[in-house]
Design an enzyme around this catalytic site. Structure first.
Site, short mmCIF file in Angstrom:
data_model
loop_
_atom_site.label_atom_id
_atom_site.label_comp_id
_atom_site.label_asym_id
_atom_site.label_seq_id
_atom_site.Cartn_x
_atom_site.Cartn_y
_atom_site.Cartn_z
N TYR A 46 61.20 32.66 51.86
CA TYR A 46 59.91 31.66 52.23
C TYR A 46 59.59 31.68 53.83
O TYR A 46 60.81 31.80 54.44
CB TYR A 46 60.28 30.43 51.74
CG TYR A 46 59.19 29.78 50.95
CD1 TYR A 46 58.10 29.43 51.42
CD2 TYR A 46 59.29 29.65 49.71
CE1 TYR A 46 56.76 29.05 50.66
CE2 TYR A 46 58.38 28.99 48.71
CZ TYR A 46 56.93 28.78 49.17
OH TYR A 46 56.08 28.29 48.39
N GLU A 48 56.81 29.74 55.75
CA GLU A 48 55.70 28.98 56.14
C GLU A 48 55.51 28.80 57.62
O GLU A 48 56.52 28.55 58.23
CB GLU A 48 55.82 27.46 55.13
CG GLU A 48 55.28 27.63 53.94
CD GLU A 48 55.11 26.00 53.45
OE1 GLU A 48 55.64 25.14 54.12
OE2 GLU A 48 54.65 25.78 52.37
N ASP A 196 32.91 42.50 57.63
CA ASP A 196 33.83 42.85 56.51
C ASP A 196 33.87 44.41 56.09
O ASP A 196 33.15 44.56 55.34
CB ASP A 196 33.36 41.99 55.11
CG ASP A 196 34.46 42.09 54.32
OD1 ASP A 196 35.18 43.09 54.00
OD2 ASP A 196 34.09 41.17 52.89
N THR A 222 40.69 44.21 53.53
CA THR A 222 41.45 44.33 52.67
C THR A 222 42.41 45.56 53.13
O THR A 222 41.89 46.39 54.25
CB THR A 222 41.22 44.45 50.96
OG1 THR A 222 40.06 45.81 51.20
CG2 THR A 222 40.37 43.42 50.61
N LYS A 225 42.30 49.59 49.91
CA LYS A 225 41.01 50.67 49.62
C LYS A 225 41.23 51.82 50.36
O LYS A 225 42.32 52.45 50.11
CB LYS A 225 39.81 49.97 49.76
CG LYS A 225 39.42 48.85 48.90
CD LYS A 225 38.16 48.18 49.24
CE LYS A 225 38.07 46.94 48.12
NZ LYS A 225 38.67 45.79 48.78
N ARG A 231 48.09 45.48 48.41
CA ARG A 231 46.69 44.63 47.91
C ARG A 231 47.10 43.34 48.83
O ARG A 231 48.00 42.63 48.51
CB ARG A 231 46.75 43.95 46.50
CG ARG A 231 46.18 45.25 45.61
CD ARG A 231 45.90 44.92 44.13
NE ARG A 231 44.88 43.74 44.07
CZ ARG A 231 43.62 44.25 44.10
NH1 ARG A 231 43.27 45.50 43.85
NH2 ARG A 231 42.54 43.27 43.96
#
Length: 376
Positions: A46, A48, A196, A222, A225, A231
């Site tokens: 973790y 954060e 984008d 992203t 692709k 992802r």
């Protein structure tokens, strides 16, 4: 793997991917190194916060990892750290775009983007998306007849509506985008320009598509692709805008980042910086053009008359077949594509007039122009 049920599904999916021809424009095949990073012990941690400012202990290697990923992202696209920063924590493209709006556009402010049915994305202000509910969407489209962007029409709409932010970069537009013209349109109304580049990021990295960075204020993408990573998503922003965007990502929208995902992105960014990836990008574009030409030779109408990128749209309704039917019949033959609306589509989105095809995945598998002609 001890879970026999999941192991069976993993094997079945791997076999499906091997035994079909994947023409989904938004998919690709990652390397073994990317998969190894994605399944690494970073999954257990973790973290954060941001490097040097975490809310959990034990993050010395997490900090090193995230900083490395940031440096690789900036280096890949030729960006100077004095001018640009990058957030590597977004889980995927939709929350990345949402974070940009949350940071830079007041609630109810105008966001101007491409209509979904003409090639835009849900997160460019479509009414079913949160981006179309929390902000006021203004939509432009393509010119009837040419099915291409008309920058004069877009400029007139911007002058009338005066949006706070203009979005360019699309999910089903096969032609190059003139980012310089969008910059001029944004400047003429005092708007920010968001690009984008999710679909074309790998092509930009390979040098086969113009870069948006000389003209944009913010660039989202992203990584799964044409960039051929896991992802995930990245948000690049001018240095003065980055603090607001960082706060919008965490704590505004997300909790702890997925460090295993960031590790895999870092691996993919390193791979995309190699000469072999630049050659790959050239083959992707060449294959898409060959596939479009071969389909035209077989009598199929290609939207806009061809492609400059990795994707193409086929108007199957022109030959009496719906997009849904075409998708289903192709998959029975081992070819996977997706039904897609085409500009000025008279059919419903659930069963539109077109199918979308892309060549990134098959190019990764080593296929070339000869195979594209055979597929057509």
């Amino acid at each position: 793997m001890h879970d026999a049920h999941i192991a069976r599904l993993v094997r079945a999916e791997a076999r499906r991917q091997r035994e079909t021809l994947n023409l989904i424009a938004s998919e690709n095949f990652v390397s073994r190194d990317v998969l190894a990073a994605l399944g690494s012990p970073f999954t257990n941690k973790y973290a954060e916060g941001y490097p040097g400012a975490r809310y959990y202990g034990g993050n010395c290697y997490a900090d090193e990892l995230e900083r490395l990923c940031q440096r690789r992202a900036l280096r890949l696209f030729g960006l100077r750290e004095e001018e640009w920063g990058v957030n590597v924590q977004p889980y995927s493209g939709s929350p990345a775009n949402l974070a940009v709006y949350l940071a830079l556009v007041p609630r109810g402010g105008k966001i101007m983007g491409m209509r979904l049915d003409m090639g835009g994305h849900l997160t460019h202000g479509h009414h079913v998306s949160a981006t179309g509910k929390f902000w006021t969407p203004v939509h432009y489209g393509v010119k009837k007849g040419t099915e291409r962007l008309c920058y004069k029409t877009i400029a007139r709409l911007a002058a009338e509506e005066k949006p706070k932010l203009i979005v360019t970069g699309y999910t089903a537009y096969p032609r190059r985008i003139n980012f310089q013209k969008f910059r001029a349109i944004a400047d003429s109304v005092g708007a920010l320009l968001l690009v984008d580049m999710s679909h074309i990021a790998g092509l930009v990295a390979a040098g086969v598509h113009p870069s948006p960075f000389p003209f944009a204020d913010v660039v989202t993408t992203t990584t799964h692709k044409t960039l051929r990573g896991p992802r995930a998503a990245l948000i690049f922003a001018k240095k003065e805008l980055l603090p607001k965007i960082n706060k919008a990502v965490f704590p505004g929208l997300q909790g702890g980042p997925h460090l295993n995902q960031i590790a895999a992105v870092a691996v993919a960014l390193h791979e995309a910086g190699q000469a072999s990836f630049r050659a790959y990008g050239r083959r992707v574009v060449r294959n898409a053009a060959a596939l479009a030409a071969a389909l035209q030779k077989e009598g199929w109408r290609i939207v806009t008359g061809g492609t400059d990128t990795h994707l193409l749209l086929v108007d199957v309704a022109a030959r009496g077949i719906s997009g849904k039917t075409a998708e289903t019949r192709l998959e029975r033959c081992g070819i996977v594509a997706n039904k897609n609306t085409i500009p000025y589509d008279s059919r419903a989105p659930a069963d539109p007039s077109g199918i979308r095809m892309g060549t990134a995945s098959l190019t990764t598998r080593g296929m070339g122009v000869r195979e594209m002609r055979t597929i057509a």
